[in-house]
Design a protein around this motif. Structure first.
Motif, PDB file in Angstrom:
ATOM      1  N   LEU A  98      -0.783   4.113  -5.804  1.00  0.00           N
ATOM      2  CA  LEU A  98      -0.793   2.784  -6.414  1.00  0.00           C
ATOM      3  C   LEU A  98      -0.171   1.720  -5.514  1.00  0.00           C
ATOM      4  O   LEU A  98      -0.045   0.581  -5.911  1.00  0.00           O
ATOM      5  CB  LEU A  98      -0.054   2.818  -7.751  1.00  0.00           C
ATOM      6  CG  LEU A  98      -0.772   3.590  -8.847  1.00  0.00           C
ATOM      7  CD1 LEU A  98       0.091   3.664 -10.101  1.00  0.00           C
ATOM      8  CD2 LEU A  98      -2.095   2.950  -9.180  1.00  0.00           C
ATOM      9  N   ILE A  99       0.212   2.089  -4.311  1.00  0.00           N
ATOM     10  CA  ILE A  99       0.799   1.100  -3.404  1.00  0.00           C
ATOM     11  C   ILE A  99      -0.281   0.183  -2.834  1.00  0.00           C
ATOM     12  O   ILE A  99      -0.141  -1.027  -2.822  1.00  0.00           O
ATOM     13  CB  ILE A  99       1.580   1.798  -2.263  1.00  0.00           C
ATOM     14  CG1 ILE A  99       2.677   2.698  -2.827  1.00  0.00           C
ATOM     15  CG2 ILE A  99       2.164   0.778  -1.301  1.00  0.00           C
ATOM     16  CD1 ILE A  99       3.742   1.999  -3.612  1.00  0.00           C
ATOM     17  N   ASP A 100      -1.375   0.744  -2.353  1.00  0.00           N
ATOM     18  CA  ASP A 100      -2.449  -0.061  -1.760  1.00  0.00           C
ATOM     19  C   ASP A 100      -3.541  -0.289  -2.804  1.00  0.00           C
ATOM     20  O   ASP A 100      -4.568   0.378  -2.821  1.00  0.00           O
ATOM     21  CB  ASP A 100      -3.013   0.621  -0.524  1.00  0.00           C
ATOM     22  CG  ASP A 100      -3.990  -0.283   0.225  1.00  0.00           C
ATOM     23  OD1 ASP A 100      -4.154  -1.452  -0.172  1.00  0.00           O
ATOM     24  OD2 ASP A 100      -4.586   0.180   1.198  1.00  0.00           O
ATOM     25  N   THR A 101      -3.301  -1.240  -3.682  1.00  0.00           N
ATOM     26  CA  THR A 101      -4.251  -1.603  -4.733  1.00  0.00           C
ATOM     27  C   THR A 101      -4.445  -3.115  -4.713  1.00  0.00           C
ATOM     28  O   THR A 101      -3.621  -3.842  -4.145  1.00  0.00           O
ATOM     29  CB  THR A 101      -3.728  -1.196  -6.127  1.00  0.00           C
ATOM     30  OG1 THR A 101      -2.518  -1.915  -6.384  1.00  0.00           O
ATOM     31  CG2 THR A 101      -3.477   0.297  -6.212  1.00  0.00           C
ATOM     32  N   PRO A 102      -5.504  -3.613  -5.339  1.00  0.00           N
ATOM     33  CA  PRO A 102      -5.683  -5.064  -5.407  1.00  0.00           C
ATOM     34  C   PRO A 102      -4.500  -5.781  -6.069  1.00  0.00           C
ATOM     35  O   PRO A 102      -4.110  -6.867  -5.638  1.00  0.00           O
ATOM     36  CB  PRO A 102      -6.960  -5.221  -6.243  1.00  0.00           C
ATOM     37  CG  PRO A 102      -7.724  -3.963  -5.992  1.00  0.00           C
ATOM     38  CD  PRO A 102      -6.672  -2.895  -5.863  1.00  0.00           C
ATOM     39  N   VAL A 103      -3.886  -5.158  -7.061  1.00  0.00           N
ATOM     40  CA  VAL A 103      -2.743  -5.791  -7.729  1.00  0.00           C
ATOM     41  C   VAL A 103      -1.562  -5.918  -6.774  1.00  0.00           C
ATOM     42  O   VAL A 103      -0.935  -6.979  -6.666  1.00  0.00           O
ATOM     43  CB  VAL A 103      -2.343  -5.004  -8.994  1.00  0.00           C
ATOM     44  CG1 VAL A 103      -1.042  -5.517  -9.577  1.00  0.00           C
ATOM     45  CG2 VAL A 103      -3.453  -5.072 -10.026  1.00  0.00           C
ATOM     46  N   MET A 104      -1.251  -4.834  -6.052  1.00  0.00           N
ATOM     47  CA  MET A 104      -0.131  -4.881  -5.107  1.00  0.00           C
ATOM     48  C   MET A 104      -0.427  -5.858  -3.976  1.00  0.00           C
ATOM     49  O   MET A 104       0.448  -6.595  -3.531  1.00  0.00           O
ATOM     50  CB  MET A 104       0.159  -3.486  -4.553  1.00  0.00           C
ATOM     51  CG  MET A 104       1.446  -3.413  -3.754  1.00  0.00           C
ATOM     52  SD  MET A 104       2.953  -3.762  -4.688  1.00  0.00           S
ATOM     53  CE  MET A 104       3.232  -2.185  -5.462  1.00  0.00           C
ATOM     54  N   ARG A 105      -1.680  -5.895  -3.514  1.00  0.00           N
ATOM     55  CA  ARG A 105      -2.050  -6.867  -2.472  1.00  0.00           C
ATOM     56  C   ARG A 105      -1.865  -8.299  -2.974  1.00  0.00           C
ATOM     57  O   ARG A 105      -1.410  -9.168  -2.243  1.00  0.00           O
ATOM     58  CB  ARG A 105      -3.481  -6.635  -2.003  1.00  0.00           C
ATOM     59  CG  ARG A 105      -3.610  -5.400  -1.132  1.00  0.00           C
ATOM     60  CD  ARG A 105      -5.060  -5.184  -0.672  1.00  0.00           C
ATOM     61  NE  ARG A 105      -5.142  -4.030   0.193  1.00  0.00           N
ATOM     62  CZ  ARG A 105      -4.989  -4.067   1.512  1.00  0.00           C
ATOM     63  NH1 ARG A 105      -4.767  -5.213   2.118  1.00  0.00           N
ATOM     64  NH2 ARG A 105      -5.075  -2.967   2.224  1.00  0.00           N
ATOM     65  N   TRP A 106      -2.184  -8.547  -4.250  1.00  0.00           N
ATOM     66  CA  TRP A 106      -2.005  -9.885  -4.814  1.00  0.00           C
ATOM     67  C   TRP A 106      -0.512 -10.221  -4.914  1.00  0.00           C
ATOM     68  O   TRP A 106      -0.096 -11.316  -4.570  1.00  0.00           O
ATOM     69  CB  TRP A 106      -2.674  -9.975  -6.193  1.00  0.00           C
ATOM     70  CG  TRP A 106      -2.520 -11.329  -6.800  1.00  0.00           C
ATOM     71  CD1 TRP A 106      -3.260 -12.439  -6.533  1.00  0.00           C
ATOM     72  CD2 TRP A 106      -1.543 -11.733  -7.762  1.00  0.00           C
ATOM     73  NE1 TRP A 106      -2.806 -13.506  -7.277  1.00  0.00           N
ATOM     74  CE2 TRP A 106      -1.760 -13.094  -8.044  1.00  0.00           C
ATOM     75  CE3 TRP A 106      -0.520 -11.060  -8.415  1.00  0.00           C
ATOM     76  CZ2 TRP A 106      -0.976 -13.796  -8.941  1.00  0.00           C
ATOM     77  CZ3 TRP A 106       0.263 -11.764  -9.309  1.00  0.00           C
ATOM     78  CH2 TRP A 106       0.027 -13.116  -9.564  1.00  0.00           C
ATOM     79  N   TYR A 107       0.300  -9.250  -5.387  1.00  0.00           N
ATOM     80  CA  TYR A 107       1.744  -9.484  -5.492  1.00  0.00           C
ATOM     81  C   TYR A 107       2.350  -9.873  -4.149  1.00  0.00           C
ATOM     82  O   TYR A 107       3.238 -10.706  -4.071  1.00  0.00           O
ATOM     83  CB  TYR A 107       2.476  -8.233  -5.977  1.00  0.00           C
ATOM     84  CG  TYR A 107       2.385  -7.958  -7.456  1.00  0.00           C
ATOM     85  CD1 TYR A 107       2.330  -8.975  -8.399  1.00  0.00           C
ATOM     86  CD2 TYR A 107       2.374  -6.647  -7.921  1.00  0.00           C
ATOM     87  CE1 TYR A 107       2.249  -8.704  -9.746  1.00  0.00           C
ATOM     88  CE2 TYR A 107       2.295  -6.360  -9.278  1.00  0.00           C
ATOM     89  CZ  TYR A 107       2.244  -7.405 -10.178  1.00  0.00           C
ATOM     90  OH  TYR A 107       2.170  -7.130 -11.507  1.00  0.00           O
ATOM     91  N   LEU A 108       1.862  -9.258  -3.069  1.00  0.00           N
ATOM     92  CA  LEU A 108       2.440  -9.475  -1.745  1.00  0.00           C
ATOM     93  C   LEU A 108       1.702 -10.525  -0.926  1.00  0.00           C
ATOM     94  O   LEU A 108       2.018 -10.734   0.239  1.00  0.00           O
ATOM     95  CB  LEU A 108       2.467  -8.147  -0.985  1.00  0.00           C
ATOM     96  CG  LEU A 108       3.293  -7.036  -1.644  1.00  0.00           C
ATOM     97  CD1 LEU A 108       3.117  -5.730  -0.890  1.00  0.00           C
ATOM     98  CD2 LEU A 108       4.747  -7.425  -1.754  1.00  0.00           C
ATOM     99  N   SER A 109       0.733 -11.214  -1.533  1.00  0.00           N
ATOM    100  CA  SER A 109      -0.108 -12.157  -0.785  1.00  0.00           C
ATOM    101  C   SER A 109       0.667 -13.352  -0.230  1.00  0.00           C
ATOM    102  O   SER A 109       0.241 -13.961   0.748  1.00  0.00           O
ATOM    103  CB  SER A 109      -1.268 -12.654  -1.653  1.00  0.00           C
ATOM    104  OG  SER A 109      -0.771 -13.386  -2.760  1.00  0.00           O
ATOM    105  N   GLY A 110       1.797 -13.684  -0.783  1.00  0.00           N
ATOM    106  CA  GLY A 110       2.579 -14.820  -0.296  1.00  0.00           C
ATOM    107  C   GLY A 110       3.473 -14.486   0.888  1.00  0.00           C
ATOM    108  O   GLY A 110       4.104 -15.367   1.464  1.00  0.00           O
TER     109      GLY A 110
END
Length: 98
Positions: free
Chosen positions: A2-14
């Motif tokens: 669950l680390i490399d998921t679209p949700v985690m990518r969105w959380y870290l996008s900034g």
């Protein structure tokens, strides 16, 4: 994972310089490293870590009716599900923090 998921990518996008990799080499000096909790990383000195839940799901224990379990739910709100949690650990390199 669950680390490399679209949700985690969105959380870290900034954040700048975010990289999703399959593993972390010994001696890595990134400011922050996030990995599944069960991972054993060989990071250098100076890192501090904390674990947190990143996903939680419930699994029904039984389908059959049980009066005792039903009464516990009605009166005490005792959960009838087994909670399954996916946890991650974040390591922060303290020397790079303000």
């Amino acid at each position: 994972s669950l680390i490399d998921t679209p949700v985690m990518r969105w959380y870290l996008s900034g954040f700048e310089d975010v990289q999703f990799v399959d593993g972390v080499a010994p001696g890595t000096t990134g400011v922050a490293v996030i990995a599944p909790e069960a991972s054993e990383l060989l990071l250098g000195d100076g890192y501090a870590s904390a674990s947190f839940d990143i996903a939680q799901t419930g699994e029904q224990l039984e389908e059959s009716f049980d009066l005792t379990r039903e009464l516990k739910w009605r009166f005490f709100k005792e959960n009838r599900r087994v909670l399954l949690r996916e946890r991650a650990t974040i390591w922060l390199y303290l020397a790079d923090l303000p």
